[in-house]
Design an enzyme around this catalytic site. Structure first.
Site: not given
Length: 372
Positions: A44, A46, A71, A80, A150, A184, A200, A204, A292
């Protein structure tokens, strides 16, 4: 603390469901150590910051700054908070507490019980923004949900089309398309509804940016989307939420799909909140909903959204598929507006991208406000 956030942001774009954390250690007004959480399962922030200190004697008169509560439990790494106590660091400054059930204030309590001076809430707004996916997931038990579309100036997202053979209206420019693909790459899952998928045939996938493609999520109650569409090409996991029992009566062509998982929902009470809970239970902490309009409206109606990103292009379509309407409320806050210039801009005018936050879902309703 700002340096902690800079270090934490090194992990930006990393879509695993763990937070981005940075830590800085200061002694006598000088930074003597710093580190960030590089990868899930590794040391981590730290731990890395403490390990970077050349003279450990300085730790006994230092302050450790970290953007997320240390943590207090044994997981992939040791606690930590215990390390901080063992190294006798006298002061710790924390931007925000950790909502993760295994921590949730226990790290702060452990430090204070050991005599460490702990300050919480410094630059909390910025820390919440950085880890909004993680925070939302563990506080609300659902992904952080971003609605994106859009539209033309007269608020149409497409002209009326008969079927997939008619290509959708191009609204985004290469630059704004690249921005969408960057987004994305930063989320864990991306969703479309049945009509968008049928009309469409989207993949993706991340194509116009460098990064990992998200898990694809399709809402298709009656399995109307053809099995040979790109969503079922096996290149990335596709989760299909449906009321059709795919196991009991699989339709032809659906039996041998690779990397596709069907999740059955009750058609009589098919609610998006239940779907969101299932995504959280599958370790998905961030969701981008690209379409959509009907699906966007459903998320608005259930008030099940955190962020809306709307690109408006300088053209008039006159008629077609109307975009969803952003709710008018004091809880909906415009936090960013950009004008994107491009050689491909419609009518030589820039596209405008606006980002809205649903403040109803915030602990601090001014948490993400920015000056436009």
């Amino acid at each position: 603390m700002s340096r902690c956030l800079e270090l934490a942001a090194h992990g930006k774009g990393f879509v695993a469901p763990n937070p981005m954390v940075g830590a800085v250690i200061v002694s006598d007004g000088m930074i003597i150590g710093e580190g960030y959480h590089r990868c899930f399962g590794e040391a981590h922030a730290e731990v890395n910051a403490i390990a970077s200190v050349k003279d450990e004697a300085l730790l006994r008169r230092s302050t450790l700054y970290v953007n997320l509560e240390p943590c207090s439990h044994n997981g992939k790494t040791s606690p930590c908070a215990e390390l901080i106590i063992r190294k006798r660091i006298p002061r710790v400054v924390i931007a925000c507490s950790d909502p993760y059930p295994e921590v949730a204030g226990r790290g702060i309590e452990m430090l204070r019980n050991a005599g460490v001076e702990v300050t919480v809430g410094v630059m909390e707004r910025d820390a919440m923004e950085l880890n909004r996916f993680f925070m939302t997931a563990h506080r609300r038990h659902r992904p952080y949900i971003i609605l994106k579309w859009a539209q033309s100036e007269d608020r149409f997202i497409d002209r009326c089309r008969k079927d997939v053979s008619e290509k959708p209206t191009k609204l985004s420019t290469p630059i704004t398309r690249m921005m969408v693909h960057q987004l994305r790459s930063e989320v864990q899952a991306i969703m479309v509804g049945t009509n968008t998928a049928v009309m469409d045939d989207p993949s993706l996938m991340v194509r116009h940016w460098s990064g990992k493609s998200p898990v694809r999520v399709l809402i298709d109650r009656h399995l109307r989307v053809p099995h040979d569409y790109r969503l079922f090409d096996g290149r990335q996991l596709t989760l299909v939420f449906t009321s059709y029992d795919a196991k009991a009566g699989a339709k032809p062509g659906f039996q041998d799909q690779i990397n596709v998982k069907y999740l059955k929902m009750d058609d009589a009470c098919f609610q998006l909140k239940d779907l969101a809970t299932l995504l959280y239970e599958n370790d998905i902490h961030s969701l981008l909903v690209e379409g959509g309009a009907r699906l966007h409206r459903s998320f608005f109606e259930e008030n099940l959204w955190d962020e809306a990103i709307i690109e408006t292009v300088s053209i008039q379509l006159g008629k077609g598929v109307k975009s969803a309407t952003l709710p008018v409320s004091d809880e909906v806050q415009l936090v960013d507006r950009q004008f994107i210039y491009s050689d491909d801009s419609a009518n030589g005018k820039p596209s405008m991208t606006e980002r809205y936050i649903n403040c109803n879902n915030l602990k601090n309703k001014t948490a993400y406000a920015k000056i436009l």
